[in-house]
Design a protein around this motif. Sequence first.
Motif, PDB file in Angstrom:
ATOM      1  N   GLU A  64      71.964 -49.363 -25.275  1.00 31.39           N
ATOM      2  CA  GLU A  64      71.975 -49.477 -26.689  1.00 31.39           C
ATOM      3  C   GLU A  64      70.830 -50.679 -27.200  1.00 31.39           C
ATOM      4  O   GLU A  64      70.172 -50.447 -28.156  1.00 31.39           O
ATOM      5  CB  GLU A  64      73.465 -49.730 -27.131  1.00 31.39           C
ATOM      6  N   TRP A  69      68.655 -44.377 -26.525  1.00 38.29           N
ATOM      7  CA  TRP A  69      70.042 -43.646 -26.923  1.00 38.29           C
ATOM      8  C   TRP A  69      70.152 -42.470 -25.979  1.00 38.29           C
ATOM      9  O   TRP A  69      71.322 -42.087 -25.953  1.00 38.29           O
ATOM     10  CB  TRP A  69      69.877 -43.479 -28.576  1.00 38.29           C
ATOM     11  N   ALA A  97      74.278 -46.948 -29.985  1.00 36.89           N
ATOM     12  CA  ALA A  97      73.116 -46.637 -29.542  1.00 36.89           C
ATOM     13  C   ALA A  97      72.286 -45.481 -30.283  1.00 36.89           C
ATOM     14  O   ALA A  97      71.168 -45.286 -30.256  1.00 36.89           O
ATOM     15  CB  ALA A  97      73.408 -45.989 -28.226  1.00 36.89           C
ATOM     16  N   CYS A  98      73.300 -44.674 -30.720  1.00 31.70           N
ATOM     17  CA  CYS A  98      72.826 -43.802 -32.026  1.00 31.70           C
ATOM     18  C   CYS A  98      72.398 -44.078 -33.168  1.00 31.70           C
ATOM     19  O   CYS A  98      71.663 -43.372 -33.882  1.00 31.70           O
ATOM     20  CB  CYS A  98      74.049 -42.650 -31.917  1.00 31.70           C
TER      21      CYS A  98
END
Length: 98
Positions: A64, A69, A97-98
């Motif tokens: 992250e 991601w 992370a997204c």
Amino acid sequence: ALDLFDELRRNGLEPNVITYDSLISACGKAAQWEKALEIFNQLQQHRGLEPNIITYSAVISACEKGGQWKTALGLFDELQQRGLEPNIITYSALISAC
């Protein structure tokens, strides 16, 4: 942290999962996601040691911090395939992370 890990091994001491978890976490905090993945892979090759949910959370968090991601999602899939139960820390790292 990496120097201490190397010294531990030079002195004939065997690292355990907690040692690896700490090292992966330290790499993540230092924005060294590639090194964190390398250490994660070393752990998986170490006979008698298995990554746990703390290990996976630490390596997902490292990814992250490195903007990786896709790798984080892959690790999340892997931990579920191993039968590990994600916790709030795992989900938080993955969402970040997204």
